[in-house]
Design a protein around this motif. Sequence first.
Motif, PDB file in Angstrom:
ATOM      1  N   ILE A  75      -0.598  -5.489 -30.147  1.00 32.14           N
ATOM      2  CA  ILE A  75      -0.500  -6.358 -31.391  1.00 32.14           C
ATOM      3  C   ILE A  75       0.932  -6.635 -31.399  1.00 32.14           C
ATOM      4  N   SER A  76       1.676  -5.650 -31.553  1.00 29.65           N
ATOM      5  CA  SER A  76       3.183  -5.864 -31.740  1.00 29.65           C
ATOM      6  C   SER A  76       3.822  -6.518 -30.900  1.00 29.65           C
ATOM      7  N   MET A  77       3.420  -6.228 -29.686  1.00 35.72           N
ATOM      8  CA  MET A  77       4.271  -6.977 -28.557  1.00 35.72           C
ATOM      9  C   MET A  77       3.953  -8.563 -28.685  1.00 35.72           C
ATOM     10  N   LYS A  78       2.676  -8.914 -29.106  1.00 35.61           N
ATOM     11  CA  LYS A  78       2.201 -10.344 -29.315  1.00 35.61           C
ATOM     12  C   LYS A  78       3.017 -11.001 -30.447  1.00 35.61           C
ATOM     13  N   ASN A  79       3.094  -9.983 -31.471  1.00 30.67           N
ATOM     14  CA  ASN A  79       3.843 -10.735 -32.505  1.00 30.67           C
ATOM     15  C   ASN A  79       5.299 -10.780 -32.120  1.00 30.67           C
ATOM     16  N   MET A  80       5.950  -9.806 -31.555  1.00 32.31           N
ATOM     17  CA  MET A  80       7.130  -9.897 -30.999  1.00 32.31           C
ATOM     18  C   MET A  80       7.491 -11.317 -30.130  1.00 32.31           C
ATOM     19  N   ILE A  81       6.533 -11.754 -29.236  1.00 29.11           N
ATOM     20  CA  ILE A  81       6.665 -12.858 -28.400  1.00 29.11           C
ATOM     21  C   ILE A  81       6.697 -14.131 -29.365  1.00 29.11           C
ATOM     22  N   LYS A  82       5.849 -13.841 -30.199  1.00 29.69           N
ATOM     23  CA  LYS A  82       5.818 -15.122 -31.203  1.00 29.69           C
ATOM     24  C   LYS A  82       7.152 -15.207 -31.835  1.00 29.69           C
ATOM     25  N   LEU A  83       7.378 -14.345 -32.580  1.00 32.90           N
ATOM     26  CA  LEU A  83       8.768 -14.296 -33.137  1.00 32.90           C
ATOM     27  C   LEU A  83       9.971 -14.843 -32.242  1.00 32.90           C
ATOM     28  N   LEU A  84       9.940 -14.437 -31.152  1.00 35.11           N
ATOM     29  CA  LEU A  84      10.880 -14.509 -30.132  1.00 35.11           C
ATOM     30  C   LEU A  84      10.867 -16.147 -29.738  1.00 35.11           C
ATOM     31  N   VAL A  85       9.894 -16.490 -29.493  1.00 33.23           N
ATOM     32  CA  VAL A  85       9.690 -18.030 -29.060  1.00 33.23           C
ATOM     33  C   VAL A  85      10.071 -18.800 -30.159  1.00 33.23           C
ATOM     34  N   PHE A  86       9.818 -18.454 -31.309  1.00 33.55           N
ATOM     35  CA  PHE A  86      10.159 -19.297 -32.603  1.00 33.55           C
ATOM     36  C   PHE A  86      11.452 -19.144 -32.643  1.00 33.55           C
ATOM     37  N   GLN A  87      12.013 -17.969 -32.730  1.00 33.38           N
ATOM     38  CA  GLN A  87      13.532 -17.768 -32.980  1.00 33.38           C
ATOM     39  C   GLN A  87      14.300 -18.441 -32.009  1.00 33.38           C
ATOM     40  N   LEU A  88      13.943 -18.621 -30.848  1.00 36.86           N
ATOM     41  CA  LEU A  88      14.697 -19.384 -29.731  1.00 36.86           C
ATOM     42  C   LEU A  88      14.710 -20.692 -29.964  1.00 36.86           C
ATOM     43  N   VAL A  89      13.532 -21.374 -30.398  1.00 33.59           N
ATOM     44  CA  VAL A  89      13.469 -22.476 -30.699  1.00 33.59           C
ATOM     45  C   VAL A  89      14.270 -23.146 -31.672  1.00 33.59           C
ATOM     46  N   VAL A  90      14.353 -22.345 -32.891  1.00 31.63           N
ATOM     47  CA  VAL A  90      15.068 -22.655 -34.006  1.00 31.63           C
ATOM     48  C   VAL A  90      16.754 -22.446 -33.524  1.00 31.63           C
ATOM     49  N   ILE A  91      17.185 -21.476 -32.890  1.00 30.03           N
ATOM     50  CA  ILE A  91      18.507 -21.227 -32.728  1.00 30.03           C
ATOM     51  C   ILE A  91      19.104 -22.423 -31.662  1.00 30.03           C
ATOM     52  N   LEU A  92      18.151 -22.826 -30.979  1.00 29.47           N
ATOM     53  CA  LEU A  92      18.633 -23.939 -29.874  1.00 29.47           C
ATOM     54  C   LEU A  92      18.673 -25.261 -30.614  1.00 29.47           C
ATOM     55  N   THR A  93      17.950 -25.415 -31.611  1.00 27.71           N
ATOM     56  CA  THR A  93      18.088 -26.819 -32.304  1.00 27.71           C
ATOM     57  C   THR A  93      18.469 -27.112 -33.567  1.00 27.71           C
ATOM     58  N   VAL A  94      18.136 -26.539 -34.710  1.00 26.93           N
ATOM     59  CA  VAL A  94      19.024 -26.739 -36.097  1.00 26.93           C
ATOM     60  C   VAL A  94      20.084 -26.421 -35.961  1.00 26.93           C
ATOM     61  N   PRO A  95      20.640 -25.363 -35.708  1.00 29.69           N
ATOM     62  CA  PRO A  95      22.251 -25.211 -35.678  1.00 29.69           C
ATOM     63  C   PRO A  95      22.844 -26.190 -34.861  1.00 29.69           C
ATOM     64  N   LEU A  96      22.403 -26.688 -33.654  1.00 30.83           N
ATOM     65  CA  LEU A  96      22.905 -27.729 -32.717  1.00 30.83           C
ATOM     66  C   LEU A  96      23.018 -29.268 -33.597  1.00 30.83           C
ATOM     67  N   LEU A  97      22.035 -29.673 -34.229  1.00 23.82           N
ATOM     68  CA  LEU A  97      21.925 -30.626 -35.082  1.00 23.82           C
ATOM     69  C   LEU A  97      22.968 -30.437 -36.161  1.00 23.82           C
ATOM     70  N   ALA A  98      23.290 -29.455 -36.895  1.00 27.63           N
ATOM     71  CA  ALA A  98      24.137 -29.382 -37.888  1.00 27.63           C
ATOM     72  C   ALA A  98      25.611 -29.497 -37.203  1.00 27.63           C
ATOM     73  N   ALA A  99      25.825 -28.645 -36.226  1.00 27.30           N
ATOM     74  CA  ALA A  99      26.846 -28.733 -35.508  1.00 27.30           C
ATOM     75  C   ALA A  99      27.414 -30.359 -35.148  1.00 27.30           C
ATOM     76  N   GLU A 100      26.502 -30.805 -34.525  1.00 27.76           N
ATOM     77  CA  GLU A 100      26.788 -32.227 -33.933  1.00 27.76           C
ATOM     78  C   GLU A 100      27.054 -33.044 -35.155  1.00 27.76           C
ATOM     79  N   TYR A 101      26.224 -33.015 -36.114  1.00 33.32           N
ATOM     80  CA  TYR A 101      26.662 -33.987 -37.325  1.00 33.32           C
ATOM     81  C   TYR A 101      28.114 -33.538 -38.157  1.00 33.32           C
ATOM     82  N   ILE A 102      28.256 -32.343 -38.135  1.00 32.28           N
ATOM     83  CA  ILE A 102      29.684 -31.973 -38.874  1.00 32.28           C
ATOM     84  C   ILE A 102      30.573 -32.409 -37.745  1.00 32.28           C
TER      85      ILE A 102
END
Lengths: 306, 272
Positions: A75-102
Amino acid sequence: MTTRTVAASKSGKLLNKLFPYLLLAPAFILVIVLNYIPIGESVLRSLYDWRGGSRATFVGLANFKELFQDMAFHISMKNMIKLLVFQLVVILTVPLLAAEYIFRLKNHPVLQNAFRVLFVLPMVVPRIVTVLIWQFIYDGDVGLLNGILKGLGLVSLARPWLDDPRLALYAIMFVGFPWVSGVATLIYLAGLENVESTVWDSCELDGARGLRRVFAIDIPLIFAQLRTMAVLTVIEVIGGYMFVDILVLTGGGPGWATMVPGLNLYENAFKFSRMGYACAMGLTLSLIALFITLLNMSLFGKKVDE
Amino acid sequence: MRIRREDLIRLLVLGFLAVLTIAPFVITLFISFKTEAQFIRNPFGLSLPLHWSNYATAWAEVRKYLFNSIFACSIACVGALTTATLAAYAFARFSFWLDKFLFYVLMFLIMLPPIMSLVPRFLMVKRLGLLNTYGGLILPFMSGSQVTAMFILRSFFSGINESIFDAAQLDGASEGQILVRIVLPLSAPVLWTLAIMNIMTSWNNILWPLITLSSRELYPVTVGLMFFQGQYAIQRGPLMAGYIISSIPLVLLFMFASKSFIRGLSSGAVKM
């Protein structure tokens, strides 16, 4: 006299040869005692039934066998994979948008700097404080989130977010929303700023604008930075970066709903004194992290330290 | 000042993100001045009068933890940057037997999550008799964080123009003098950036103090706050004041060094 000079220069030469090693000595003493010996011991002890004392029974690969059948670990591996995928998507999109706009706010350098500071400031607030504030946001009785929902007339949606086994993991993902504050934004921004201005001029001339330019020009140009952040995210999530958040917010519960391997390892080692088993767990996690890092390096054909 | 339409959209989006980012902290600041009665009447807005006494209550509790953190983190930071500087200088300036190998021995640690050897490291500290001491807290902090710092400093040192070293050597400066008088001043922005990142990392570490410290007087502020939070769960004013107080040292440090911090991060020196 001459012999003395020769002797002196000889010992001087020896000293010169030893000098780099002397410079390295403090760092290496620390690393050997506190990193490499423990790593070696970790590998060895993963093969033992060991509770931390002097008594240890060799059990071969039994710890690993148990690990792969352990419900909590699954269960903890499954949770970790979910967290990992989510964090990867976030780190590659929102900060990029902010950086582009700034970056594109070139005509307003004062505002550019203001946003930079605004987005960096929360980063220096201790993580535990951020997490405790989010604990308050999610609170069932007096929390900010439920307060907002009530204010909007959506009382039926209000709930104790962290106590609901179906929602707790998602609540943990949303800590730090909207995720623009952090190193990622600054690093992407630095990447964009290091690009020669002639590149942007020719974009302008060729009429490459908006999203087309972002995908065709910007992303390839700061690909190294994006990849670095992705690699760091993998290492951090697997290596227990979420540990504090989860320990404080849910303790892995309700049930095992938010259990992650790092916390699971901690509990096995320090609650149940199953040190050998915890070592096997740490080793498995590290191999996974190492595998992903190496895969990334070979896929993109470059070294991390380029 | 005329604002073009594209810029307006950018401003709106960034402003929206900034508000969402900052809002929780502002609300925390508001609550830190409230009595419980004020909190119940108006939980999230600003209530007057401000109750500074919350800060006195929180300060009395948090103070000792705060000084523990400042003490442990600054020593760990100076220590890690010292060992990292020495090692980085060796790798950047000299070629010697096994230099590549030794470099990769250090670099390999970056790829391994520290949790891998959590248990044996704990037992190592125990064997060294350092459990429940600052030494047991500080040395592992140093050992882990020096590697990244060494890596970044090495690439910075390698970028310093050769002719500066040659000139200094002609003037009869020893290697030690070159390092202290020339290389360190040139590296000040990078060192500041690394110092802040280093302090932030050790300041935020909860796991290690949680398992190695057993006496409460030694707790750093992160662990202390967890207990403080249990004590004051129903007095949100002092609780939030405690959160604010615990954030002040890092915010001050950041404000003091923010120029070189942002420049250091932005210059690509910390790219990895």
